[in-house]
Design a protein around this motif. Structure first.
Motif, PDB file in Angstrom:
ATOM      1  N   LYS A  38      20.804  -4.219 -28.609  1.00 42.65           N
ATOM      2  CA  LYS A  38      19.996  -3.391 -27.436  1.00 42.65           C
ATOM      3  C   LYS A  38      19.181  -2.295 -27.689  1.00 42.65           C
ATOM      4  CE  LYS A  38      22.948  -4.624 -24.547  1.00 42.65           C
ATOM      5  NZ  LYS A  38      24.241  -4.856 -23.696  1.00 42.65           N
ATOM      6  N   ALA A  83      28.768  -4.307 -21.844  1.00 47.30           N
ATOM      7  CA  ALA A  83      28.156  -4.490 -20.684  1.00 47.30           C
ATOM      8  C   ALA A  83      29.131  -3.748 -19.493  1.00 47.30           C
ATOM      9  CB  ALA A  83      27.713  -6.177 -20.244  1.00 47.30           C
ATOM     10  N   GLU A  94      25.586  -7.770 -15.301  1.00 48.23           N
ATOM     11  CA  GLU A  94      24.447  -8.596 -15.539  1.00 48.23           C
ATOM     12  C   GLU A  94      23.326  -8.048 -16.120  1.00 48.23           C
ATOM     13  OE1 GLU A  94      25.254 -11.589 -15.654  1.00 48.23           O
ATOM     14  OE2 GLU A  94      22.906 -12.585 -16.344  1.00 48.23           O
ATOM     15  N   TYR A  95      23.029  -7.077 -15.733  1.00 49.31           N
ATOM     16  CA  TYR A  95      21.765  -6.183 -16.118  1.00 49.31           C
ATOM     17  C   TYR A  95      22.085  -5.574 -17.537  1.00 49.31           C
ATOM     18  CZ  TYR A  95      19.293  -1.818 -17.056  1.00 49.31           C
ATOM     19  OH  TYR A  95      18.665  -0.906 -17.507  1.00 49.31           O
ATOM     20  N   LYS A 146      24.236  -6.798 -19.818  1.00 47.85           N
ATOM     21  CA  LYS A 146      24.166  -7.856 -20.635  1.00 47.85           C
ATOM     22  C   LYS A 146      22.947  -8.507 -21.184  1.00 47.85           C
ATOM     23  CE  LYS A 146      28.382 -10.566 -19.712  1.00 47.85           C
ATOM     24  NZ  LYS A 146      28.887 -11.638 -18.938  1.00 47.85           N
ATOM     25  N   THR A 147      22.049  -8.557 -20.142  1.00 47.76           N
ATOM     26  CA  THR A 147      20.745  -8.886 -20.377  1.00 47.76           C
ATOM     27  C   THR A 147      19.439  -8.290 -20.813  1.00 47.76           C
ATOM     28  OG1 THR A 147      20.397  -9.509 -18.181  1.00 47.76           O
ATOM     29  CG2 THR A 147      21.319 -11.111 -19.075  1.00 47.76           C
ATOM     30  N   ASP A 155      16.779  -6.110 -22.205  1.00 43.27           N
ATOM     31  CA  ASP A 155      16.378  -5.890 -23.572  1.00 43.27           C
ATOM     32  C   ASP A 155      16.435  -4.466 -23.908  1.00 43.27           C
ATOM     33  OD1 ASP A 155      14.951  -6.405 -25.931  1.00 43.27           O
ATOM     34  OD2 ASP A 155      13.382  -5.428 -25.066  1.00 43.27           O
TER      35      ASP A 155
END
Lengths: 408, 408
Positions: free
Chosen positions: B284, B319, B367-368, B370-371, B373
């Motif tokens: 990322k 994360a 979650e933020y 982890k996901t 970009d």
């Protein structure tokens, strides 16, 4: 090479210098039944000195310890907990650290400013004071001359091994003991590598003398290790001298000063190297020596830059004799050095001479990097007379795993 | 927020400003059939400026490029090879870089000092000049107005993606194009992350004006990215202005100066972020914003310290909303800031206010992290009016794998 004038004592059982007691117990800060509260106590006010983290955000216990030392009464005790760093905890955290100091002083019937406080563990969480207070109540009863081992255990977090060093040095014909205990870079929720060191001695020495020695030795040892370049809010090294050995007071002009200094340096270096070797995920100890530097500061800056480079550290994990990454560190350390005459050796392998690659047995070098317990990197700048060493470890999958793991 | 006064052009096909040709070919420096030699050529002497690595060990091509720019004739061309960095190669390396310059100048029938040279790749190995010379012979024939794409490919090493940005900005009512091409942190035997950037424009601008702008923009963009903190021997960003757009010369008091500056900044920032996102092993892009700082320098030092921290980078890979590691970076950045009023946000999640932890939805934050970009870290020091951004990536198993792999 000068002869070493000290005798190294076995690691176990850990012996304490005259005048000191120690101990540790479990009070509930760690989830498992391991020791998490310990203390070193001196029968008399010990001449004491400390060095602290340079991080702007300093944990509450450091403020309290500074206050105690500033009173100049000499320390009678240091109380240490693991499992909670009491950092970023605001006014409540400071009140809690003060309460730890005062309660332990009361339990020992000494004055509060004779007690230092040190913490390591989670940051940003308030200290569970009920647990700590119950531990402090029980602590005096477990202190004894053989309690070094328990103290040792009580300061560890996720360190894989305990870190101790103990020597006897002869001053005025009398035996003087120096014993050090440290903890290193364990992963702590929410994760911070904290370094704590406690050095005790029965030597007779003044406070300014001890402080100057501690500062000099810390700069050359504890401050020359790097696991990942981060500096904790809680780092502290504390030295306490009981003065119970029977010799004339030590000072720079004492005939045995050098012997004492060497012995003290040995203890500090063993602890520092033990911390580096036990760095998170480490598979090997790495020792970088920079010589031929225009100043000690230059040598230190370059040694630390090499030891702190992720590219160098991953190459060492991969057993890659990658001098290109090393020379690049020399060039970016912020120090001006002659660029045409740098020699680099990896173990016994000369890989760069006068800043030019030289042929070497790549396979044998790889084998060395793979199997050596301690890998040495030597850089000779041929640009002065100063030298320095730095210690660290390789950067491994395990480091990433440990530090990327979700807090759970 | 000011309106942006430039129009972003599509990445493909890459367009070049008026006056420029480009191209690339394979001459054998890379083992596979990928382009490894390229050039940008200007039909007229282009007003040119460059910034270089701060590493003391500078590769031979940088010395040659400095020499060309010092002649002040304006550059007509830059020739770039990938696969060999021509660094730590001594006098022979310098002779080789000079020969590349002179041969290409001869092929184009221009003067040698109108040619810049840039290299990226293996360090410590001599340039295979036979291959390079055969490539230089063929190079003029492949240059054309649509050759930006081929040039782009020819400068890549193990970059996973090409990095380009192109905009049109209106100056005095006339369209002015700025097109940038860069390469980033690819693994090179024996491994070094080198950053190269080439920015072309048809704007009419003086050399001092272009140099000042390039320096200012590089400090705010290319110099604010970090993959692993190492600085290559070959880093260079070169700007060339053909002056073929039809407007009054640009300078600080030109009514459209700000628009030009914004457009230039956009191109530099897109390239810098692309390099960070394509960092070795990255999953990322991370953008750190430090605001409320007492100076730009303070904001930059803190932003770069956070972005350079292995502990922060592994936490982001994992994360883990680990504000403790971030605040520790603020405290060790070498800048004095008020310690009691720091706010930290991870994306939309406020995790620290006035230097104290605040409750947040840990699961949603994970979650933020982890996901997303692009992960954003915002630090507000509330201690001044200055701000800065830094870009980088996470530290992953793949980074260790790439950089620990044996040289083979």
């Amino acid at each position: 090479m000068e002869t070493e004038k000290y005798q190294v004592l076995p690691e176990e059982p850990l012996r304490l210098p005259k005048g000191f007691l120690a101990g540790g117990l479990h009070c509930g800060l760690k989830k498992t039944e391991r020791h998490d509260l310990g203390a070193i106590v001196c029968e008399v006010p010990a001449v004491s000195a400390a060095v602290y983290t340079t991080n702007l955000f300093q944990a509450a216990p450091l403020t309290v310890t500074r206050d105690s030392l500033s009173a100049g009464e000499g320390l009678r005790a240091v109380i240490v907990n693991s499992g909670n760093a009491n950092a970023c905890t605001g006014k409540q955290g400071l009140d809690d650290a003060r309460k730890m100091r005062e309660s332990f002083a009361e339990a020992l019937q000494i004055s509060a400013q004779q007690v230092a406080v040190s913490s390591t563990g989670v940051i940003g969480e308030l200290m569970p004071m009920e647990k700590v207070m119950s531990g402090i109540e029980r602590l005096p009863a477990v202190l004894n001359r053989d309690g070094g081992e328990d103290f040792c255990q009580s300061i560890l977090t996720t360190d894989l091994v305990k870190k101790t060093a103990s020597v006897i040095v002869t001053i005025d014909g009398q035996p003087v003991m120096i014993t050090g205990v440290a903890k290193g870079s364990g992963m702590i929720h929410p994760n911070m590598a904290t370094m704590l060191g406690f050095i005790t001695t029965d030597a007779v020495i003044s406070e300014p003398g001890l402080h100057a020695l501690l500062k000099e030795m810390t700069d050359a040892t504890f401050n020359m290790i790097t696991v990942d370049g981060d500096t904790s809010t809680n780092d502290m090294v504390l030295a306490m001298a009981s003065g119970q050995a029977e010799h004339l007071p030590l000072h720079e002009h004492h005939p045995d000063w050098l012997a004492f200094k060497q012995a003290f340096a040995y203890v500090a270096e063993v602890l520092a190297k033990a911390i580096a070797r036990d760095g998170e995920g480490a598979t090997k100890l790495v020792e970088v020596t920079v010589s031929g530097a225009p100043s000690t500061e230059a040598a230190r800056a370059i040694a630390k830059t090499i030891m702190g480079s992720s590219l160098v550290k991953t190459a060492l994990f991969g057993a890659d004799a990658n001098w290109g990454r090393i020379i690049a560190c020399v060039g970016r350390a912020g120090v001006v050095v002659a660029t045409e005459q740098v020699d680099i050796r990896l173990g016994e392998f000369s890989v760069l001479e006068k800043s030019r690659p030289v042929p070497f047995d790549d396979e044998a070098a790889t084998e060395y990097l793979k199997t050596a317990d301690t890998v040495t990197i030597e850089v000779d700048l041929h640009d002065g007379e100063y030298a320095s060493k730095a210690w660290g470890c390789d950067l491994t999958y395990e480091y990433v795993r440990i530090n990327a793991a979700y807090r759970t």
